[in-house]
Scaffold this motif. Structure first.
Motif, PDB file in Angstrom:
ATOM      1  N   TYR A 263       6.622  -5.398   9.128  1.00 62.51           N
ATOM      2  CA  TYR A 263       5.886  -6.100   8.075  1.00 62.51           C
ATOM      3  C   TYR A 263       4.615  -6.732   8.638  1.00 62.51           C
ATOM      4  O   TYR A 263       3.554  -6.668   8.043  1.00 62.51           O
ATOM      5  CB  TYR A 263       6.773  -7.161   7.436  1.00 62.51           C
TER       6      TYR A 263
ATOM      7  N   VAL B 210       2.121  -3.487   9.493  1.00 61.11           N
ATOM      8  CA  VAL B 210       1.490  -2.685   8.434  1.00 61.11           C
ATOM      9  C   VAL B 210       1.442  -3.384   7.083  1.00 61.11           C
ATOM     10  O   VAL B 210       0.728  -2.952   6.192  1.00 61.11           O
ATOM     11  CB  VAL B 210       2.159  -1.297   8.261  1.00 61.11           C
ATOM     12  N   GLY B 211       2.202  -4.467   6.924  1.00 60.07           N
ATOM     13  CA  GLY B 211       2.130  -5.239   5.694  1.00 60.07           C
ATOM     14  C   GLY B 211       2.670  -4.497   4.487  1.00 60.07           C
ATOM     15  O   GLY B 211       3.227  -3.404   4.616  1.00 60.07           O
ATOM     16  N   PRO B 212       2.490  -5.085   3.306  1.00 56.98           N
ATOM     17  CA  PRO B 212       3.115  -4.526   2.099  1.00 56.98           C
ATOM     18  C   PRO B 212       2.393  -3.282   1.598  1.00 56.98           C
ATOM     19  O   PRO B 212       1.216  -3.061   1.900  1.00 56.98           O
ATOM     20  CB  PRO B 212       2.980  -5.666   1.089  1.00 56.98           C
ATOM     21  N   LYS B 213       3.117  -2.507   0.841  1.00 56.75           N
ATOM     22  CA  LYS B 213       2.524  -1.376   0.112  1.00 56.75           C
ATOM     23  C   LYS B 213       2.151  -1.890  -1.262  1.00 56.75           C
ATOM     24  O   LYS B 213       2.997  -2.457  -1.960  1.00 56.75           O
ATOM     25  CB  LYS B 213       3.555  -0.257  -0.044  1.00 56.75           C
ATOM     26  N   LYS B 214       0.894  -1.713  -1.641  1.00 57.20           N
ATOM     27  CA  LYS B 214       0.450  -2.202  -2.953  1.00 57.20           C
ATOM     28  C   LYS B 214       0.141  -1.041  -3.867  1.00 57.20           C
ATOM     29  O   LYS B 214      -0.232   0.040  -3.407  1.00 57.20           O
ATOM     30  CB  LYS B 214      -0.787  -3.083  -2.777  1.00 57.20           C
ATOM     31  N   GLU B 215       0.247  -1.284  -5.168  1.00 54.39           N
ATOM     32  CA  GLU B 215      -0.083  -0.212  -6.101  1.00 54.39           C
ATOM     33  C   GLU B 215      -1.587   0.029  -6.080  1.00 54.39           C
ATOM     34  O   GLU B 215      -2.381  -0.878  -5.832  1.00 54.39           O
ATOM     35  CB  GLU B 215       0.391  -0.562  -7.513  1.00 54.39           C
ATOM     36  N   GLU B 216      -1.981   1.275  -6.308  1.00 54.57           N
ATOM     37  CA  GLU B 216      -3.398   1.655  -6.285  1.00 54.57           C
ATOM     38  C   GLU B 216      -3.855   1.871  -7.722  1.00 54.57           C
ATOM     39  O   GLU B 216      -3.060   2.275  -8.570  1.00 54.57           O
ATOM     40  CB  GLU B 216      -3.557   2.992  -5.540  1.00 54.57           C
ATOM     41  N   PRO B 217      -5.142   1.673  -7.980  1.00 52.24           N
ATOM     42  CA  PRO B 217      -5.625   2.005  -9.319  1.00 52.24           C
ATOM     43  C   PRO B 217      -5.499   3.503  -9.574  1.00 52.24           C
ATOM     44  O   PRO B 217      -5.664   4.309  -8.643  1.00 52.24           O
ATOM     45  CB  PRO B 217      -7.095   1.583  -9.285  1.00 52.24           C
ATOM     46  N   ILE B 218      -5.205   3.848 -10.803  1.00 47.19           N
ATOM     47  CA  ILE B 218      -5.069   5.265 -11.138  1.00 47.19           C
ATOM     48  C   ILE B 218      -6.473   5.856 -11.280  1.00 47.19           C
ATOM     49  O   ILE B 218      -7.317   5.299 -11.977  1.00 47.19           O
ATOM     50  CB  ILE B 218      -4.293   5.428 -12.461  1.00 47.19           C
TER      51      ILE B 218
ATOM     52  N   THR C  54      -7.640  -2.494 -11.035  1.00 45.72           N
ATOM     53  CA  THR C  54      -6.848  -1.713 -11.964  1.00 45.72           C
ATOM     54  C   THR C  54      -7.294  -2.062 -13.377  1.00 45.72           C
ATOM     55  O   THR C  54      -7.732  -3.177 -13.637  1.00 45.72           O
ATOM     56  CB  THR C  54      -5.348  -2.032 -11.803  1.00 45.72           C
TER      57      THR C  54
ATOM     58  N   ASP D 223      -3.846   0.784 -16.492  1.00 50.27           N
ATOM     59  CA  ASP D 223      -3.038   0.844 -15.264  1.00 50.27           C
ATOM     60  C   ASP D 223      -1.912  -0.175 -15.275  1.00 50.27           C
ATOM     61  O   ASP D 223      -0.843   0.055 -14.737  1.00 50.27           O
ATOM     62  CB  ASP D 223      -3.906   0.554 -14.034  1.00 50.27           C
TER      63      ASP D 223
ATOM     64  N   TYR E  17      14.721  -4.943   2.653  1.00 55.96           N
ATOM     65  CA  TYR E  17      13.358  -5.191   3.140  1.00 55.96           C
ATOM     66  C   TYR E  17      12.331  -4.427   2.301  1.00 55.96           C
ATOM     67  O   TYR E  17      11.329  -4.992   1.834  1.00 55.96           O
ATOM     68  CB  TYR E  17      13.265  -4.772   4.609  1.00 55.96           C
TER      69      TYR E  17
ATOM     70  N   LEU F 102       8.387  -5.007   1.229  1.00 51.61           N
ATOM     71  CA  LEU F 102       7.448  -3.947   1.564  1.00 51.61           C
ATOM     72  C   LEU F 102       6.731  -3.369   0.344  1.00 51.61           C
ATOM     73  O   LEU F 102       5.513  -3.330   0.307  1.00 51.61           O
ATOM     74  CB  LEU F 102       8.166  -2.837   2.333  1.00 51.61           C
TER      75      LEU F 102
ATOM     76  N   THR G 174       1.267   5.365  -8.025  1.00 52.65           N
ATOM     77  CA  THR G 174       1.133   5.218  -6.578  1.00 52.65           C
ATOM     78  C   THR G 174       2.368   5.711  -5.828  1.00 52.65           C
ATOM     79  O   THR G 174       2.257   6.453  -4.858  1.00 52.65           O
ATOM     80  CB  THR G 174       0.902   3.743  -6.202  1.00 52.65           C
TER      81      THR G 174
END
Ligand code: HEM
Ligand code: SF4
Ligand code: SF4
Lengths: 296, 227
Positions: free
Chosen positions: A277, A280-288, B13, B17, B185, B190, B210
């Motif tokens: 963590y 690489v930290g969190p995975k965030k949603e990307e704009p479509i 977004t 979105d 986790y 994450l 995504t």
């Protein structure tokens, strides 16, 4: 043991040395069962029930003098009757008093997960403390002698205490007290060992039992209940006494390598995830992107 | 791994979105949390028996004997939840070719370079692996747990069964604990939005696009754009 704390080491106004100073006291106790002089009267079975406050319960008849197939949670002392045909065709009744062996390296204690449910005293007695027992049955897995027995009523496990309550106030165990032939003896480990060896020698030299010997298995570090057997080479004849008892390998595997590997893996896993963590930290949603956006 | 990840693209977004689409039904969510709760109970009590250093865990669920009494029962409840999960999700958990390519490139996923991975259906390869490993482990835990449960029911003549059972139960439990840690986790820290999806049952379109693009095309009714 209890005497150790009151051993006198200095005396006021006393001329000369303290009496008894330097004396080697042995606190290790031992029960000696001489199977060759047991007559199968079961006085010890009754004495055990009486002293420990159990009443007799129903049992099954299996074409044998034996009271029940094996010891029970409320029947800790059982004479095992075994018919044995000797080489010359004659019949012998082998009788062995079965109870907890009070192992020097007790498998039950090794396996038990509950804090304080099993203790081993300096005098060698292995004692279950039912108040702390959670009834998991791990001791049943750990014991090589099939001794601890689970009580479905109490959800706890019980076994012979070597009359710890009597021994701690200087009395001998109840079974010893009741035995009419003197085939049961109680004393220090070295005394009992000496007596047992003497008797085995007598059996070899005088009674014609060439293989007579003492059962004090080294695999569990020796026991605080020892036997004199007519045939020490075949202890299995005496109702399944194991020839080379030891803490089961699977119990060792479970309690040693598996525990440490498991602990390492769990702690390593948590640390690894935390580092992941931080790195690489969190995975965030990307704009479509526009081509995937809008009504279809 | 690159430190420029966070500034890779402008993160704006649109309202479109952020529109919510359903992901987990009410029943699926209830069962998921039922499974989580029963597993956690088994975990806490199991760890108490596992090592003296964690024996105090038994105290927080009512003491050793209570923990011993309920652990197998909660294990059974957990088995029930796993069975229902199998009915709910078993079909969506089948591996396909994209999953195999995904698995070969798992390093990209670990390094948060998700755009290098093939598009993912309702569940990704990791989730599928977790699912099937849990199904298998549940069966092993149940079988070995039963042997340990009824102490007086295993006669001495087959006491080898107890040796086998404790080794299987403890090792499989530790395996599931590892998987469970990863699962917790990923879904709380994450992958942002995952935890909320299991609480509210919905995700944003952007989230779906995504992380589960094939599923996004499926549920939004759009076909995959030609490459
Ligand atoms: C599937 C039904 C299950 C049954 C019938 C069951 C039964 C048992 C039994 C009887 C024991 C022996 C101690 C005790 O009873 O408290 C035990 C120990 C244990 N169980 Fe379970 N269990 C089940 C599921 C689980 C699950 C899901 C976990 C997940 C972590 C788990 C983890 C453990 C652990 C870590 C131990 C201690 C092992 C050791 O002492 O080394 N069990 N289980
Ligand atoms: S005989 Fe069994 S119960 Fe008795 S001390 Fe040895 S391992 Fe424990
Ligand atoms: S049943 Fe009781 S004595 Fe036996 S291992 Fe479990 S807690 Fe210890």
């Amino acid at each position: 043991m209890s005497q150790a704390s009151t051993e006198i080491i200095r005396i006021s106004g006393h001329a000369g040395a303290v009496p008894g100073a330097g004396l080697n006291r042995e606190f290790q106790v031992c029960k000696l069962v001489d199977t060759t002089t047991c007559i199968g009267c079961k006085a010890c079975e009754v004495a055990c029930l009486e002293w420990n406050g159990y009443t007799f319960t129903q049992t099954s008849f299996n074409n044998s003098y034996q009271t029940m197939p094996e010891t029970a949670w409320n029947y800790w002392n059982l004479i095992k009757f075994n018919e044995h045909e000797r080489d010359d065709g004659s019949m012998m009744l082998l009788m062995r008093k079965d109870q907890c062996m009070h192992c020097e390296e007790p498998g039950c204690l090794e396996a038990c997960p509950a804090d304080g449910a099993i203790v081993q005293y300096a005098n060698g007695i292995v004692d279950f403390q039912e108040a702390h027992c959670i009834g998991c049955g791990y001791c049943v897995t750990g014991c090589p002698f099939n001794i601890p027995k689970f009580s479905p009523e109490a959800h706890k496990v019980f076994k012979c205490t070597l009359c710890n309550d009597r021994v701690s106030v200087g009395l001998e165990p109840a079974c010893i007290k009741a035995c009419p032939t003197g085939c049961l003896h109680f004393g220090t480990k070295s005394e009992m060992k000496e007596l047992a060896e003497f008797r085995a020698e007598q059996l070899r030299d005088v009674s014609g039992f060439a293989d007579a010997g003492v059962y004090d298995p080294a695999g569990v570090g020796g026991t605080h209940v020892i036997y004199v057997l007519h045939d020490a080479k075949n202890p299995e004849l005496y109702g399944g006494l194991p020839k080379d008892p030891h803490i089961p390998y699977s119990v060792w595997l479970w309690k040693k390598p598996l525990k440490w590997l498991g602990n390492l893996a769990m702690i390593g896993g948590i640390v690894g995830l935390a580092l992941h963590y931080l790195r690489v930290g969190p995975k965030k949603e990307e704009p479509i992107p526009p081509e995937d956006r809008g009504p279809s | 791994m690159s430190t420029t990840d966070t500034v890779r693209r402008p993160r704006t977004t649109t309202d479109f979105d952020e529109e919510l689409i359903p992901r987990y039904s009410f029943v699926e969510r209830v069962n998921h949390w039922f499974g989580a709760a029963t597993y956690s109970y088994c975990l806490i009590t199991g760890l108490a028996f596992w090592t003296p250093y964690l024996y105090w865990l038994a105290a927080i669920v009512g003491g050793g004997p209570t923990a011993r009494f309920w652990h197998p029962w909660f294990g059974i409840f957990f088995v029930v939840s796993q069975f229902l999960m199998f009915l709910h999700w078993g079909g969506d958990m089948e591996m396909d070719n994209d999953d195999r390519v995904w698995a070969d490139n798992i390093k990209a996923y670990i390094e948060n370079e998700d755009d290098k991975l093939p598009p993912v259906g309702r569940f990704n390869w990791g989730q599928k692996l977790y699912f099937w490993a849990m199904v298998g482990s549940t069966i092993l835990l149940l079988l070995s747990g039963f042997v340990l449960w009824y102490v007086e029911a295993v006669p001495w003549s087959i006491h080898i069964l107890r040796y086998v059972a404790i080794l299987i139960h403890a090792s499989v439990a530790v395996l599931t604990i590892g998987l469970f840690l990863i699962h917790v986790y990923m879904s709380t820290l994450l992958e942002e939005g995952s935890f909320a999806s299991m609480v509210h049952g919905t995700v944003t379109r952007a989230w779906a696009w995504t992380f589960h693009r094939k599923w996004y095309y499926e549920v939004t009714g759009r076909s995959r754009p030609k490459q």
